[in-house]
Design an enzyme around this catalytic site. Sequence first.
Site, PDB file in Angstrom:
ATOM      1  N   ASP A  33      66.317  -7.369 -68.943  1.00  0.00           N
ATOM      2  CA  ASP A  33      67.059  -8.637 -69.064  1.00  0.00           C
ATOM      3  C   ASP A  33      66.777  -9.243 -70.437  1.00  0.00           C
ATOM      4  O   ASP A  33      65.864  -8.818 -71.142  1.00  0.00           O
ATOM      5  CB  ASP A  33      66.594  -9.583 -67.930  1.00  0.00           C
ATOM      6  CG  ASP A  33      67.591 -10.699 -67.671  1.00  0.00           C
ATOM      7  OD1 ASP A  33      68.644 -10.720 -68.327  1.00  0.00           O
ATOM      8  OD2 ASP A  33      67.301 -11.555 -66.819  1.00  0.00           O
ATOM      9  N   HIS A  89      78.499  -7.525 -63.815  1.00  0.00           N
ATOM     10  CA  HIS A  89      77.877  -8.828 -64.085  1.00  0.00           C
ATOM     11  C   HIS A  89      78.009  -9.246 -65.546  1.00  0.00           C
ATOM     12  O   HIS A  89      78.371 -10.386 -65.839  1.00  0.00           O
ATOM     13  CB  HIS A  89      76.399  -8.770 -63.662  1.00  0.00           C
ATOM     14  CG  HIS A  89      75.621  -9.987 -63.992  1.00  0.00           C
ATOM     15  ND1 HIS A  89      75.994 -11.256 -63.588  1.00  0.00           N
ATOM     16  CD2 HIS A  89      74.467 -10.156 -64.707  1.00  0.00           C
ATOM     17  CE1 HIS A  89      75.111 -12.141 -64.028  1.00  0.00           C
ATOM     18  NE2 HIS A  89      74.179 -11.501 -64.713  1.00  0.00           N
TER      19      HIS A  89
HETATM   20  C1  HEM Z   1      68.995 -13.089 -59.917  1.00  0.00           C
HETATM   21  C2  HEM Z   1      70.070 -13.342 -60.637  1.00  0.00           C
HETATM   22  C3  HEM Z   1      70.430 -12.597 -61.894  1.00  0.00           C
HETATM   23  C4  HEM Z   1      70.104 -11.342 -62.283  1.00  0.00           C
HETATM   24  C5  HEM Z   1      69.289 -10.296 -61.526  1.00  0.00           C
HETATM   25  C6  HEM Z   1      70.699 -11.136 -63.588  1.00  0.00           C
HETATM   26  C7  HEM Z   1      70.572  -9.966 -64.330  1.00  0.00           C
HETATM   27  C8  HEM Z   1      71.106  -9.788 -65.577  1.00  0.00           C
HETATM   28  C9  HEM Z   1      70.954  -8.601 -66.365  1.00  0.00           C
HETATM   29  C10 HEM Z   1      70.154  -7.365 -65.955  1.00  0.00           C
HETATM   30  C11 HEM Z   1      71.638  -8.773 -67.524  1.00  0.00           C
HETATM   31  C12 HEM Z   1      71.799  -7.752 -68.650  1.00  0.00           C
HETATM   32  C13 HEM Z   1      70.787  -7.907 -69.717  1.00  0.00           C
HETATM   33  C14 HEM Z   1      71.141  -8.882 -70.804  1.00  0.00           C
HETATM   34  O1  HEM Z   1      72.212  -8.799 -71.410  1.00  0.00           O
HETATM   35  O2  HEM Z   1      70.330  -9.743 -71.065  1.00  0.00           O
HETATM   36  C15 HEM Z   1      72.230 -10.086 -67.476  1.00  0.00           C
HETATM   37  C16 HEM Z   1      72.997 -10.650 -68.469  1.00  0.00           C
HETATM   38  C17 HEM Z   1      73.604 -11.878 -68.374  1.00  0.00           C
HETATM   39  N1  HEM Z   1      73.566 -12.737 -67.311  1.00  0.00           N
HETATM   40 FE1  HEM Z   1      72.545 -12.474 -65.597  1.00  0.00          FE
HETATM   41  N2  HEM Z   1      71.386 -12.263 -63.944  1.00  0.00           N
HETATM   42  C18 HEM Z   1      71.243 -13.180 -62.938  1.00  0.00           C
HETATM   43  C19 HEM Z   1      71.783 -14.448 -62.895  1.00  0.00           C
HETATM   44  C20 HEM Z   1      72.699 -14.934 -63.797  1.00  0.00           C
HETATM   45  C21 HEM Z   1      73.420 -16.176 -63.641  1.00  0.00           C
HETATM   46  C22 HEM Z   1      73.274 -17.156 -62.466  1.00  0.00           C
HETATM   47  C23 HEM Z   1      74.207 -16.304 -64.741  1.00  0.00           C
HETATM   48  C24 HEM Z   1      75.171 -17.418 -65.075  1.00  0.00           C
HETATM   49  C25 HEM Z   1      75.866 -18.054 -64.171  1.00  0.00           C
HETATM   50  C26 HEM Z   1      73.972 -15.151 -65.589  1.00  0.00           C
HETATM   51  C27 HEM Z   1      74.552 -14.937 -66.813  1.00  0.00           C
HETATM   52  C28 HEM Z   1      74.311 -13.848 -67.612  1.00  0.00           C
HETATM   53  C29 HEM Z   1      74.845 -13.712 -68.963  1.00  0.00           C
HETATM   54  C30 HEM Z   1      75.691 -14.713 -69.724  1.00  0.00           C
HETATM   55  C31 HEM Z   1      74.406 -12.466 -69.435  1.00  0.00           C
HETATM   56  C32 HEM Z   1      74.689 -11.865 -70.804  1.00  0.00           C
HETATM   57  C33 HEM Z   1      75.975 -11.092 -70.781  1.00  0.00           C
HETATM   58  C34 HEM Z   1      76.302 -10.538 -72.163  1.00  0.00           C
HETATM   59  O3  HEM Z   1      76.341 -11.327 -73.104  1.00  0.00           O
HETATM   60  O4  HEM Z   1      76.495  -9.335 -72.269  1.00  0.00           O
HETATM   61  N3  HEM Z   1      73.063 -14.342 -64.982  1.00  0.00           N
HETATM   62  N4  HEM Z   1      71.901 -10.680 -66.278  1.00  0.00           N
END
Ligand code: HEM
Length: 485
Positions: free
Chosen positions: A205, A345
Amino acid sequence: MSPFHRHAIHRRKSSILIQPQGQPELPAPAAAAAAAMTLDLNLTNIQGDILIGMKKNKEKFFFFSINDRKIFKQRLKSGAKFITTTTQLVDVNKQPAAMVNVAFSQTGLQAMGFYHFLNDFHFSGGQFREAAELGDPGTDQWVGTFRGKKVHGVFLLASDSTTVIDAEWAAVNQLFGSSITELYTLSAEARPGDQAGHEHFGFLDGISQPAINGFTANPAPGQSIVAPGRVLLGRDGDERMLGRPSWAKDGSFLVFRQLKQLVPEFNKFLRDNPLLLPGLTPEQGSELLGARMVGRWKSGAPVDLAPVFDDPTLAQDPMRNNNFDFSYPGEDLASNQTRCPFSAHIRKTAPRADFRSGNPEHHIVRAGIPYDPEVSTGEAAANATQQDRGLAFVAYQSDIDEGFHTLQQRWANTVEFVHNKTDPTPGFDPIVGANNGQSRFVSGLDPSDPDRDFNLVVDFVQSRGGEYFFSPSISAITDVLTADI
Ligand code: HEM
């Protein structure tokens, strides 16, 4: 002697921040300072957690209410010099034993005597009343403290050891005495060994963060560059500043959510539904399904660049691991899901070329950290979660509506998003999309049959509630919020 006095016996041995390979580099202090000079960003006035967006080693969140306005304000004023600034956090040599940041809810500002409208209706109303809008099944599963509006603020303490955090918290507590009540504490830490920087499902992440103009000296290829006002109030890019009090400048809205993750259930789902592409073993097919749900492999490699097999070398290279936008010459962006599903996601929450060019407005700085223990052998064997664990989700933005709220409600939870896809309807974000406790359909996960719907009856991520906070600048704390009114 200040109760914030650093205990000689509780010293930090390593950086407060961790930097697993593949995550963007911490801006060099000199480069960050030089970049900030060009836009006149005062990094010594901005709380440390806001702009950096890197993972902490250990962190505790102390949610509190204010009992005695006058004493609380006096003590906050005297302790304000110990609030960790961006200048300090960015430089390992200047980091204190523990990072201390503080943020207030709307009711917290009121408890301090401030009834100003910060021009953000999500913040003013609080998160509790928005549970249904955010897709939560209700508030029965919310941590009791988050039900209603009783949380006035949160102290965020981070360090490389829990002992240091606890010693620092003892000092903070001593300073404020009975002027505050500690309502609820959440302890979080980087996962052990090679899982450091990975969230509980196992995915790296913190890879994709917006580069902030005037702070991020060298944006990586593919990294979105946003005006500082997308994160900081009152700065270039903050379109709501006219309706906000001037003291709000250089502060940021902190969205906190405690998101429980059902890890054994998630793993079982992957095991039960491998994507049986030619040449893949069932184990590889399960890994591929997980990767397509997230949009990245566990290593961090984006499926847009590594569609069938993981590529750990790509994952570890910050010069390449964000350099994609889902579009390819000669391919139809409206229908092609061979690489990354529309519902993944990272595509739901950052649609890149699917959306308006550059997408300047819907960015957040994510500063979350996993909470609570690793999956036990008993839980793994039973395919059932027995102990609450998940992500202490923290996101900073200058506009909650355009930031977190859009990402969660209008994008992750909206089956038609990303819009303008010819066929099929994308469905929910399989990781964080929520349907008020009802099942969720997701299409596009199977590259050999993108029309195939998966019906997810379990929410692998479940909300335990949270609150909206405002993380003020240091000068707002010393000169305005703690003034005798
Ligand atoms: C337990 C809940 C969550 C998990 C397991 C999770 C997991 C991840 C993972 C593995 C990544 C990819 C790594 C990265 O680009 O940093 C990511 C990216 C991201 N997540 Fe989550 N996330 C969670 C909750 C959320 C929530 C609630 C939001 C917003 C409502 C969110 C928004 C984002 C955004 C904006 C990215 C970057 C996407 C990009 O720019 O490519 N995440 N998340």
